[in-house]
Design an enzyme around this catalytic site. Structure first.
Site, short mmCIF file in Angstrom:
data_model
loop_
_atom_site.label_atom_id
_atom_site.label_comp_id
_atom_site.label_asym_id
_atom_site.label_seq_id
_atom_site.Cartn_x
_atom_site.Cartn_y
_atom_site.Cartn_z
NE ARG A 132 10.09 19.39 2.28
CZ ARG A 132 9.83 20.07 1.19
NH1 ARG A 132 9.89 19.49 0.01
NH2 ARG A 132 9.49 21.33 1.26
CE1 TYR A 133 11.82 17.29 6.61
CE2 TYR A 133 10.14 19.00 6.56
CZ TYR A 133 11.45 18.62 6.40
OH TYR A 133 12.39 19.53 6.04
NE ARG A 136 8.92 18.67 10.92
CZ ARG A 136 9.83 17.76 10.62
NH1 ARG A 136 9.53 16.48 10.65
NH2 ARG A 136 11.03 18.12 10.25
CB CYS A 145 1.78 38.67 2.31
SG CYS A 145 2.15 36.93 2.03
CB CYS A 149 9.20 39.41 1.22
SG CYS A 149 8.35 39.45 2.80
CB CYS A 152 8.09 35.81 -1.68
SG CYS A 152 6.96 34.52 -1.14
NE ARG A 154 5.28 28.07 0.71
CZ ARG A 154 5.26 28.14 2.05
NH1 ARG A 154 4.64 29.12 2.66
NH2 ARG A 154 5.84 27.20 2.78
CG ASP A 313 14.25 28.69 -0.49
OD1 ASP A 313 15.17 27.99 -0.02
OD2 ASP A 313 13.12 28.76 0.02
CG ASP A 350 13.51 24.30 2.42
OD1 ASP A 350 13.52 23.07 2.21
OD2 ASP A 350 12.55 24.90 2.91
CE LYS A 357 12.04 24.64 7.06
NZ LYS A 357 10.93 23.71 6.68
C1 LIG Z 1 9.72 23.80 6.95
C2 LIG Z 1 8.73 22.78 6.71
C3 LIG Z 1 8.17 22.05 7.75
C4 LIG Z 1 8.54 22.29 9.20
O1 LIG Z 1 9.88 21.96 9.43
P1 LIG Z 1 10.48 22.06 10.90
O2 LIG Z 1 11.93 21.79 10.73
O3 LIG Z 1 9.78 21.05 11.73
O4 LIG Z 1 10.21 23.45 11.40
C5 LIG Z 1 7.24 21.09 7.44
N1 LIG Z 1 6.88 20.85 6.17
C6 LIG Z 1 7.42 21.53 5.14
C7 LIG Z 1 6.99 21.19 3.77
C8 LIG Z 1 8.37 22.52 5.37
O5 LIG Z 1 8.88 23.19 4.33
S1 SF4 Z 2 8.09 35.72 2.30
FE1 SF4 Z 2 6.36 35.51 0.86
S2 SF4 Z 2 4.79 34.41 1.98
FE2 SF4 Z 2 6.24 35.21 3.50
S3 SF4 Z 2 5.40 37.22 4.10
FE3 SF4 Z 2 6.86 37.60 2.48
S4 SF4 Z 2 5.62 37.61 0.60
FE4 SF4 Z 2 4.38 36.62 2.20
#
Ligand SMILES: *Cc1c(COP(=O)(O)O)cnc(C)c1O
Ligand code: SF4
Length: 389
Positions: A132-133, A136, A145, A149, A152, A154, A313, A350, A357
Site C-alpha cells: 500500500r505504501y 514498505r 494463530c 481473536c 480479528c 483478517r 476495524d 485504518d 492508517k
Molecule cells: C500497517 C501497515 C503497514 C505498516 O505501517 P506503519 O505505519 O509503518 O507501521 C504497512 N503496510 C500495510 C498494508 C499496513 O496495513
Molecule cells: S488479530 Fe487475527 S491475525 Fe492477529 S492474532 Fe488475533 S486472530 Fe491472529
C-alpha cells in the site's frame, strides 16, 4: 499424559472425559504444572477447540454456547491452555474470555461491515503481499494463530490452518520485493509468523536479508502473549541474526502481562529486538482510560514501547466490540501529559477500503492566526506562541 485431539474426530467418551479432567486440573492449579505445560508444541496440540471441552471447563452463557456452535469452519475457536488459564471462569465479562470465546453477537453482521475491512486484497500485487505504501510492504506468510481473536480484522483468511506460504511461492514475493527498489521495510505478518517452524521463518528472513535495499524487517505477532513458551533460546538466537529486526506484539489487556509473558518479552529485548505494541480498542475489554493506562505502563515495564492503538476495524460481526472513535480520543486525552510520553501510543483508524492508517488526536491547536498560534495543554490551560516574522 495423552494429548487432546484437535482434529474434528472426537476421542471416545471415556478418553475425552479423562483428558478433560486432566486439562481442568492443569488450568486450575498453576503450582503443580508439569514440564510439558511449558512446551509450546504441547500447548498447540492441546488447544481448546470444541464446545464439548470448553463446556466442562467453564460455565458458559447461552450466547457463548450458541457462538461456539456457529464458529465452526473459518475462524474456528482455538485457545491455548495457557491463555485459557488466564480466564476468570466465573465472570462472563472477563476481558480475556471476551477475546477468546465466541459469542452469538459475532454472527450478527451490520450492513457497513466488510469482508476485507482495510482493502488489503485490492492492494496485493502478488499473492501474500500487501503493498500500500511505496516504501514498505506487508507479507502474509501463514493463516494460523495460537489463539483466534474474535475481533480479528483478517477473519476472512485466518484459521484455515493451511501450511505456511511455501518457499516456492515465496519466490514470487521475493522477486517482487527485489524488483521494487523503493521498498525499504518489510513487515512479516499473518496469521502469526511465530506459528511457523523456526527453520521456515528463517528461510524467509534469510532471503529477505539478501535484498540490499531492504533496510529493516518487522515481525507482527501475538504469540509472545498467547503462547509465550514459543519464545525460547533457539528462536531468539535465530532472530538475532537478521538485525535490524523489529517486532510489533499485539496486546489487549494488562492481565495478559504475566510472568511468562514478561519472560518472553525480556528474551526478545535481550536479543536486541526493539519491541512495539499494537492494541485494538475493544468495548468491554480495554475501553476504560484506566485499563488502557495500566496496560501501557505494564508494557513499558516489560520493555515494550506502545506503538499503535487501533480503532476496531469494520470486520464482519464486530459491532459488539466496536466503540465510537471519541472513546479512543478520550483515552488519548487521558494519557498525553498525564503519564510518561513513552506510554502514549498513536491512535489510528485504518481507513476502510484501503486508505491506510490515519492518526486521530485530540485537538491541542486551538487557533492559527498570522504569526501566532493558540494552544491548550493537557490541563486545558491556554498558551500563545509567537512565530518568527
Ligand atoms: C500497517 C501497515 C503497514 C505498516 O505501517 P506503519 O505505519 O509503518 O507501521 C504497512 N503496510 C500495510 C498494508 C499496513 O496495513
Ligand atoms: S488479530 Fe487475527 S491475525 Fe492477529 S492474532 Fe488475533 S486472530 Fe491472529
Amino acid at each position: 499424559m495423552e494429548e487432546l485431539s484437535i482434529s474434528s474426530e472426537p476421542p471416545s467418551t471415556n478418553l475425552a472425559t479423562k483428558l478433560k479432567s486432566e486439562l481442568a486440573e492443569l488450568i486450575e492449579y498453576p503450582g503443580s504444572r508439569p514440564e510439558y505445560w511449558y512446551d509450546w508444541k504441547w500447548q498447540l496440540k492441546n488447544r481448546i477447540t470444541s464446545l464439548e471441552v470448553i463446556r466442562d471447563l467453564i460455565p458458559l452463557t447461552r450466547r457463548e454456547e450458541e457462538g461456539i456452535k456457529r464458529a465452526s469452519g473459518r475462524l474456528a475457536m482455538a485457545i491455548t491452555p495457557y491463555f485459557f488459564s488466564l480466564i476468570d471462569r466465573q465472570d462472563p465479562r472477563c476481558p480475556i474470555r471476551k477475546q477468546a470465546v465466541p459469542r452469538l453477537e459475532e454472527f450478527s453482521v451490520s450492513s457497513c461491515e466488510l469482508v476485507d475491512p482495510c482493502g488489503e486484497d485490492s492492494h496485493s500485487p502478488v499473492p501474500g503481499l500487501v503493498h500500500r505504501y511505496p516504501d514498505r510492504a506487508l507479507l502474509i506468510v501463514t493463516d494460523s494463530c495460537a489463539m483466534y481473536c474474535r475481533y480479528c480484522t483478517r477473519k476472512r483468511m485466518v484459521g484455515e490452518e493451511t501450511p505456511p506460504m511455501s518457499i516456492e511461492r515465496f519466490e514470487d514475493t521475493y522477486k517482487y520485493i527485489k524488483s521494487k527498489k523503493t521498498i525499504r521495510d518489510v513487515l512479516i505478518s499473518g496469521g502469526d509468523p511465530l506459528m511457523m517452524k523456526s527453520e521456515v521463518l528463517e528461510s524467509y528472513l534469510k532471503k529477505l536479508r539478501s535484498i540490499p535495499h531492504l533496510e529493516i524487517i518487522r515481525i507482527g505477532t501475538r504469540v509472545p502473549v498467547t503462547l509465550p513458551m514459543r519464545v525460547n533460546a533457539e528462536l531468539v538466537d535465530m532472530l538475532r541474526k537478521y538485525h535490524p529486526l523489529y517486532m510489533s506484539i499485539h496486546f489487549s489487556h494488562p492481565r495478559e502481562i504475566t510472568p511468562e509473558v514478561a519472560k518472553s518479552c525480556g528474551m526478545l529485548a535481550d536479543a536486541g529486538i526493539p519491541l512495539g505494541s499494537q492494541t485494538v480498542l475493544l468495548k468491554g475489554v480495554n475501553d476504560k482510560p484506566a485499563t488502557m493506562k495500566k496496560l501501557m505502563h505494564e508494557l513499558l515495564k516489560v520493555r515494550v514501547r506502545p506503538y499503535y492503538l487501533y480503532q476496531c476495524d469494520m470486520a464482519m460481526g464486530t459491532a459488539h466490540f466496536r466503540t465510537p472513535v471519541s472513546v479512543g480520543m478520550n483515552i488519548m486525552e487521558e494519557l498525553r501529559g498525564h503519564t510518561t510520553g513513552y506510554a502514549v501510543p498513536t491512535f489510528v483508524v485504518d481507513a476502510p477500503g484501503g486508505g491506510g492508517k490515519i492518526p486521530v488526536t485530540p485537538t491541542y491547536l486551538l487557533s492559527q492566526a498570522k504569526g501566532r498560534v493558540t494552544l491548550r495543554n493537557y490541563e486545558n490551560k491556554i498558551y500563545n506562541y509567537t512565530e518568527p516574522d
